[in-house]
Design a protein around this motif. Structure first.
Motif, PDB file in Angstrom:
ATOM      1  N   ALA A  66     132.769 -41.454 -60.343  1.00  8.83           N
ATOM      2  CA  ALA A  66     132.007 -42.493 -59.640  1.00  8.83           C
ATOM      3  C   ALA A  66     131.020 -43.166 -60.586  1.00  8.83           C
ATOM      4  O   ALA A  66     130.850 -44.388 -60.553  1.00  8.83           O
ATOM      5  CB  ALA A  66     131.277 -41.884 -58.446  1.00  8.83           C
ATOM      6  N   GLN A  67     130.390 -42.381 -61.437  1.00  9.30           N
ATOM      7  CA  GLN A  67     129.431 -42.929 -62.401  1.00  9.30           C
ATOM      8  C   GLN A  67     130.146 -43.820 -63.422  1.00  9.30           C
ATOM      9  O   GLN A  67     129.654 -44.889 -63.759  1.00  9.30           O
ATOM     10  CB  GLN A  67     128.678 -41.793 -63.115  1.00  9.30           C
ATOM     11  CG  GLN A  67     127.595 -42.270 -64.026  1.00  9.30           C
ATOM     12  CD  GLN A  67     126.514 -43.057 -63.318  1.00  9.30           C
ATOM     13  OE1 GLN A  67     126.176 -42.784 -62.190  1.00  9.30           O
ATOM     14  NE2 GLN A  67     125.978 -44.053 -63.966  1.00  9.30           N
ATOM     15  N   GLU A  73     131.726 -51.420 -63.810  1.00  2.00           N
ATOM     16  CA  GLU A  73     131.473 -52.590 -62.990  1.00  2.00           C
ATOM     17  C   GLU A  73     130.274 -53.395 -63.505  1.00  2.00           C
ATOM     18  O   GLU A  73     130.201 -54.601 -63.312  1.00  2.00           O
ATOM     19  CB  GLU A  73     131.232 -52.198 -61.546  1.00  2.00           C
ATOM     20  CG  GLU A  73     132.479 -51.722 -60.839  1.00  2.00           C
ATOM     21  CD  GLU A  73     132.221 -51.237 -59.431  1.00  2.00           C
ATOM     22  OE1 GLU A  73     131.071 -51.372 -58.934  1.00  2.00           O
ATOM     23  OE2 GLU A  73     133.151 -50.702 -58.806  1.00  2.00           O
ATOM     24  N   LYS A  74     129.348 -52.730 -64.177  1.00  2.43           N
ATOM     25  CA  LYS A  74     128.170 -53.397 -64.719  1.00  2.43           C
ATOM     26  C   LYS A  74     128.489 -54.224 -65.956  1.00  2.43           C
ATOM     27  O   LYS A  74     127.751 -55.119 -66.316  1.00  2.43           O
ATOM     28  CB  LYS A  74     127.091 -52.378 -65.073  1.00  2.43           C
ATOM     29  CG  LYS A  74     126.451 -51.743 -63.869  1.00  2.43           C
ATOM     30  CD  LYS A  74     125.402 -50.742 -64.283  1.00  2.43           C
ATOM     31  CE  LYS A  74     124.774 -50.059 -63.071  1.00  2.43           C
ATOM     32  NZ  LYS A  74     123.781 -49.057 -63.477  1.00  2.43           N
TER      33      LYS A  74
END
Length: 75
Positions: A66-67, A73-74
């Motif tokens: 998830a991280q 995505e950033k």
């Protein structure tokens, strides 16, 4: 390095980052205490790392993935 080791290291890194953010004020108080010695840093880090044992391997893998997804995505 195996995938399991990479996941464990990634989770430990993430866990320590989150722990130091969450406990920043408390850690500063400890660090600034008169009886805090330089060699206590290693013991403090080890104490924080022990919290990772509360998470199963599956939970660690889920959190790391998830991280990683959030980080990609950033970009």
């Amino acid at each position: 390095m195996s995938g399991k080791d990479a996941t464990s290291q990634g989770f430990t890194s993430y866990y320590l980052q989150q722990s130091t953010k969450e406990f920043a004020e408390d850690l500063d108080k400890i660090r600034n205490a008169d009886d805090f010695k330089g060699d206590a840093v290693a013991m403090l880090v080890k104490s924080l790392q022990q919290g990772t044992s509360l998470f199963s391997a599956a939970d660690q893998e889920r959190i790391v993935k998830a991280q990683e997804s959030e980080d990609s995505e950033k970009k």
